[in-house]
Scaffold this active site. Structure first.
Site, PDB file in Angstrom:
ATOM      1  CG  HIS A 120     -38.754  43.126  74.934  1.00  0.00           C
ATOM      2  ND1 HIS A 120     -39.765  43.579  75.742  1.00  0.00           N
ATOM      3  CD2 HIS A 120     -37.776  44.057  74.998  1.00  0.00           C
ATOM      4  CE1 HIS A 120     -39.400  44.751  76.267  1.00  0.00           C
ATOM      5  NE2 HIS A 120     -38.203  45.054  75.838  1.00  0.00           N
ATOM      6  CG  ASP A 197     -41.479  42.260  69.043  1.00  0.00           C
ATOM      7  OD1 ASP A 197     -41.269  43.367  68.499  1.00  0.00           O
ATOM      8  OD2 ASP A 197     -41.206  42.022  70.231  1.00  0.00           O
ATOM      9  CD  GLN A 200     -34.599  46.524  68.846  1.00  0.00           C
ATOM     10  OE1 GLN A 200     -33.989  47.372  68.198  1.00  0.00           O
ATOM     11  NE2 GLN A 200     -34.905  46.694  70.124  1.00  0.00           N
ATOM     12  CE  LYS A 223     -37.788  49.287  71.001  1.00  0.00           C
ATOM     13  NZ  LYS A 223     -37.019  49.720  72.170  1.00  0.00           N
ATOM     14  CB  CYS A 361     -37.106  44.069  78.853  1.00  0.00           C
ATOM     15  SG  CYS A 361     -37.131  45.591  79.758  1.00  0.00           S
TER      16      CYS A 361
END
Lengths: 403, 143
Positions: A120, A197, A200, A223, A361
């Site tokens: 991202h 990261d 998600q 999220k 993104c």
């Protein structure tokens, strides 16, 4: 019990309870907020609104206790120590914090940072900024046509100059689940600090930072069915203790004079100024909800629903699914021949279906597939087969309009 | 069903006019929408503040392609002042509820984007590129 939860789950989300027709398929961008979170935020503002760690009065004591309880809850949830969890604005800010407070002071010219092709922008741009400031190099782990990382390449691009690795757990654009354990093990074997990261991650997997043994893990509240404007940075305490503060202000200091400042202990050293207290207190309830739905049956339900969607989409003529990863999370990107993603987005909106359209993104991965945009759907625990059937009908209707 | 996708938009969106790579031109400009990735090149032959010929190529959604196609058919053989009037009219009908002028049928189909704020940029992308060229030719600093 699980069946009962799933049957009524839409009603646990006030927006979905109110807007019965809404077909929300954009949970990778932001999840809908669970009723317990909204109730808690409402309780904060109507009953205990006060700043934390500052005052001797009762209200402040209650909000401070709840604020720190969320930190404790998160640390238990991801199996870290409490002081290793820092409240930040979002995943993006967490990565910027690491880039600026940890890496900026230790990087020399020609040092290298490794990221992947599927990141991202929030896991590209902070490193690009460092590249410009410190004249370092960015190296990229490539992907194959299926949208999977080529793991063998990682060991090849690691060098003595490699100072950091930062990769995503799940591609927000394709849905690929990376084998982060494998990447972390490689990084650990070479003594290179690694950031995952996890934006998600938590709606797809239970995360245990100790057994993963990553150095940094970052994610966002918005999220995981929680409030927006809030994220979590997990870092091993050895880094947090040595790192410089990211921002200066109240709370992050022990002693201030105009000649000398003594930083506060971790985690407070990294939490300058008043934090989004209501959101932090609300996040505890989102974690409670995540724990409640973290059962085998519900995890299987979500897997089956994504497979149901893949199966339905793959049967529609002229629908092309982008990427075919070995392991897929709750995300699917696709295009429809002769229908631009944004046109589909507008038509879907007409039927009260929310899908994401554009480059998500993540322009480098779009460039890899030579695409300017895709239609992306991402499922939450509140989605069901009816939502997917609605999407499929909408695709068929769109094809009629454009043919 | 969807007012935005009237026949004329679909027609120009799927079968755009003047969409080809022009070999000889006096001016050329890129038009890029970073929000969605739509990207066009506009080619122009301009003589004495008048557009003698115009074409475009590139990729975009049906609204941006239709708008580009309609624009090329409307501005060919027109001078800058006439083009100003057309663009000003377009801006008015997609931003305000201005009564539609029946003489501008082709531009009027674009007026429906006003109900879709995220799509306004699609309709104006190519027009803004043309305006940049016109300003340049007039010697106006486009800052």
């Amino acid at each position: 019990m699980n069946e009962e939860i799933l049957k009524n789950i839409k009603n646990e989300f006030p927006i979905l309870k109110k807007k019965k027709k809404l077909c929300y398929l954009d949970s990778a961008a932001i999840t809908q907020v669970h009723q317990s979170v909204i109730k808690e935020i409402n309780y904060f503002y109507t009953e205990i609104n006060s700043n934390v760690h500052r005052s001797a009065y009762k209200l402040s004591e209650i909000s401070t206790e709840k604020y720190e309880r969320t930190r404790k809850k998160i640390s238990t949830f991801i199996n870290s120590e409490k002081k290793e969890c820092i409240f930040v604005k979002n995943t993006t800010e967490a990565i910027n914090l690491i880039a600026n407070s940890y890496l900026y002071p230790i990087l020399n010219e020609n040092d290298e940072i490794i990221i992947s092709q599927m990141e991202h922008h929030s896991n590209i741009v902070p490193w690009y900024l460092l590249k410009k400031k410190k004249r370092i190099k960015l190296k990229i782990i490539p992907i194959n046509e299926n949208g999977d990382l080529i793991y063998d390449e990682l060991e090849k691009i690691i060098s003595k100059k490699t100072k950091f690795i930062s990769v995503t757990h799940i591609s927000n654009a394709l849905g690929t689940v990376n084998n982060i354990k494998k990447i972390i093990d490689i990084a650990n074997s070479k003594n290179i600090p690694i950031l995952i990261d996890g934006a998600q991650s938590l709606t797809n997997f239970k995360i245990d930072v100790k057994s993963l043994n990553c150095d940094f893990f970052v994610f966002s509240s918005h999220k995981i069915y929680g409030p927006n404007g809030l994220g979590i940075l997990y870092a091993k305490k050895k880094y947090l203790e040595q790192m410089e503060p990211y921002q200066g202000g109240g709370e992050m200091i022990k002693k201030v004079s105009f000649d000398e400042i003594l930083w506060n202990d971790i985690p407070y050293k990294f939490e300058a100024g008043t934090q989004p207290i209501a959101s932090i207190i609300g996040l505890e309830k989102a974690i409670d909800f995540l724990e409640k739905i973290n059962t085998e049956e519900i995890i299987n339900y979500k897997k089956n629903l994504i497979n149901y969607t893949l199966n339905k989409l793959s049967k529609i003529k002229n629908v092309k699914i982008i990427g075919n990863p070995e392991n897929r999370a709750n995300i699917i990107s696709f295009n429809i021949k002769n229908i631009h993603a944004h046109d589909f987005g507008t038509i879907a909106n007409h039927f009260e279906i929310c899908v994401r359209t554009g480059h998500h993104c993540a322009m480098p991965i779009m460039n890899f597939y030579n695409l300017s945009s895709t239609i992306r759907i991402s499922l939450g625990v509140y989605n069901n087969e009816k939502d997917i059937n609605k999407l499929i009908n909408c695709i068929n209707k769109s094809k009629k309009i454009f043919n | 069903m969807l007012e935005l996708y009237k026949e004329l938009i679909i027609d120009h969106g799927l079968n755009p006019r003047n969409k080809y790579h022009m070999l000889k031109y006096t001016n050329k400009i890129n038009a890029f929408n970073h929000f969605c990735g739509d990207s066009f090149i506009l080619y122009l032959n301009i003589l004495n503040n008048k557009i003698e010929d115009i074409s475009f190529e590139g990729q975009g959604c049906s609204i941006s392609v239709a708008s580009a196609s309609i624009m090329t058919t409307l501005v060919k053989k027109k001078d800058f002042i006439q083009i100003d009037l057309l663009f000003n009219y377009l801006k008015k009908i997609i931003h305000n509820d201005l009564t539609l002028d029946e003489n501008n049928l082709e531009l009027n189909v674009l007026s429906n984007v006003k109900k879709f704020p995220s799509r306004v940029k699609c309709a104006t992308l190519i027009w803004n590129a043309l305006k940049e060229i016109i300003n340049e030719k007039r010697g106006i600093n486009n800052a």
